[in-house]
Design a protein around this motif. Structure first.
Motif, PDB file in Angstrom:
ATOM      1  N   PHE A 106     -40.151 -39.751 -20.319  1.00  0.00           N
ATOM      2  CA  PHE A 106     -41.681 -39.263 -20.211  1.00  0.00           C
ATOM      3  C   PHE A 106     -42.008 -39.279 -18.665  1.00  0.00           C
ATOM      4  CE2 PHE A 106     -42.302 -41.050 -24.546  1.00  0.00           C
ATOM      5  CZ  PHE A 106     -43.318 -40.267 -25.040  1.00  0.00           C
ATOM      6  N   ALA A 107     -41.442 -40.053 -17.974  1.00  0.00           N
ATOM      7  CA  ALA A 107     -41.753 -39.793 -16.403  1.00  0.00           C
ATOM      8  C   ALA A 107     -41.139 -38.536 -15.832  1.00  0.00           C
ATOM      9  CB  ALA A 107     -40.934 -41.028 -15.619  1.00  0.00           C
ATOM     10  N   ALA A 108     -39.822 -38.001 -16.184  1.00  0.00           N
ATOM     11  CA  ALA A 108     -39.504 -36.548 -15.966  1.00  0.00           C
ATOM     12  C   ALA A 108     -40.399 -35.489 -16.581  1.00  0.00           C
ATOM     13  CB  ALA A 108     -38.016 -36.573 -16.447  1.00  0.00           C
ATOM     14  N   LEU A 109     -40.812 -35.613 -17.929  1.00  0.00           N
ATOM     15  CA  LEU A 109     -41.448 -34.524 -18.441  1.00  0.00           C
ATOM     16  C   LEU A 109     -42.994 -34.512 -17.765  1.00  0.00           C
ATOM     17  CD1 LEU A 109     -41.811 -32.468 -20.620  1.00  0.00           C
ATOM     18  CD2 LEU A 109     -42.737 -34.511 -22.105  1.00  0.00           C
ATOM     19  N   ILE A 110     -43.566 -35.541 -17.644  1.00  0.00           N
ATOM     20  CA  ILE A 110     -45.007 -35.762 -16.888  1.00  0.00           C
ATOM     21  C   ILE A 110     -44.676 -35.404 -15.355  1.00  0.00           C
ATOM     22  CG2 ILE A 110     -47.107 -36.999 -16.382  1.00  0.00           C
ATOM     23  CD1 ILE A 110     -46.414 -38.563 -18.848  1.00  0.00           C
ATOM     24  N   GLY A 111     -43.523 -35.919 -14.749  1.00  0.00           N
ATOM     25  CA  GLY A 111     -43.620 -35.635 -13.378  1.00  0.00           C
ATOM     26  C   GLY A 111     -43.150 -33.993 -12.919  1.00  0.00           C
TER      27      GLY A 111
END
Length: 286
Positions: A106-111
């Motif tokens: 999720f952090a990779a996708l959102i970031g």
């Protein structure tokens, strides 16, 4: 008529070995040298750390207070090598690993998404970047009560803590990589009338990949920390390694507490090492 290649002679009249043989021999000699160069310093520091640990346990702490820091062999025998003790730790570590993986995704996708949006123009960068900095500097422990109040005290809350802790390096490095693309390459894509999607996928992402991988590597270590913090404060559902750390602390089970810290540290080193290898592979292919 065929000619026979005569190997060059050394000063004493002996034929010298081929160059390929020399290179192979040099590589064989370099392997032990590399092992000594990169493996010996960590080994020495590890031995010193174990020695200091023993010194504190036996020379500084009295026998009545030695439970505060049991010697290494007791931690190894009574916890790490005892299935009844290490079994729950490994089960909890699996839970923490799952939370870390989901939080990282999720952090990779959102970031990456936020980094791409910020790179589209200076106005968007000035509007979004301060909020990304807020996520970086805000004390996570200060907003843990709000996260629990809004999202409950289970796996969702743990994942949110992971995302908050790990997202800033991904945003910053993605944005930096995208805005650092060579202007001449942009002009070539403009002459070719490339669409925004083609420019992003065929030029900007490949050029920004090394910078993005650096952000992913940094976030991979932070996401493990976030998962452990989430375990400690959101105890509903399956217990993670952070939950066990809190339990062992409350019960003064120092040997199990140290063993759980060792397992959590090894897991964090493993995750960080995997992304370090991936980062090196990406840079080598370029």
């Amino acid at each position: 008529m065929t000619t026979t290649m005569i190997p060059p002679l050394t000063t004493d009249g002996v034929a010298s070995p081929p160059a390929s043989t020399n290179s192979v021999a040099a590589q064989r000699r370099s392997v032990p040298a590399a092992i000594l160069r990169y493996g010996l310093p960590p080994l020495i520091s590890f031995v010193i750390a174990i020695g200091v640990w023993y010194a504190v346990s036996y020379l500084i702490l009295s026998p009545a207070r030695r439970f505060l820091l049991p010697p290494p062999h007791e931690v190894l025998i009574d916890s790490l090598l005892d299935p009844t003790h290490v079994g729950p730790m490994l089960d909890a570590l699996v839970v923490t690993a799952k939370v870390s993986l989901v939080g990282f995704l999720f952090a990779a996708l959102i970031g990456v998404t936020i980094g791409v949006v910020m790179s589209r123009g200076s106005f968007l960068e000035r509007a979004i970047y301060p909020w990304a900095v807020v996520l970086q500097v805000i004390p996570v422990l200060a907003i843990v009560p709000l996260i629990g109040l809004w999202f409950g005290y289970g796996m969702v809350a743990r994942t949110i803590v992971c995302v908050i802790i790990a997202i800033f390096p991904i945003i910053a490095n993605t944005h930096f990589g995208l805005v650092s693309v060579d202007k001449g390459a942009h002009e070539l894509f403009t002459l070719g009338k490339a669409s925004m999607f083609q420019r992003l996928t065929k030029l900007e992402f490949p050029s920004a990949l090394p910078s993005m991988m650096t952000g992913f590597r940094t976030a991979s270590g932070l996401v493990v920390v976030g998962a452990i913090i989430g375990d400690m404060f959101f105890a509903k559902g399956q217990p993670g390694i952070g939950t066990l750390l809190d339990i062992y602390r409350a019960r003064l089970q120092s040997d199990d507490l140290i063993a759980a810290i060792v397992l959590a540290s090894l897991f964090g080193i493993l995750v960080f090492g995997i992304f370090g290898v991936l980062n090196a592979m990406v840079n080598r292919r370029r």
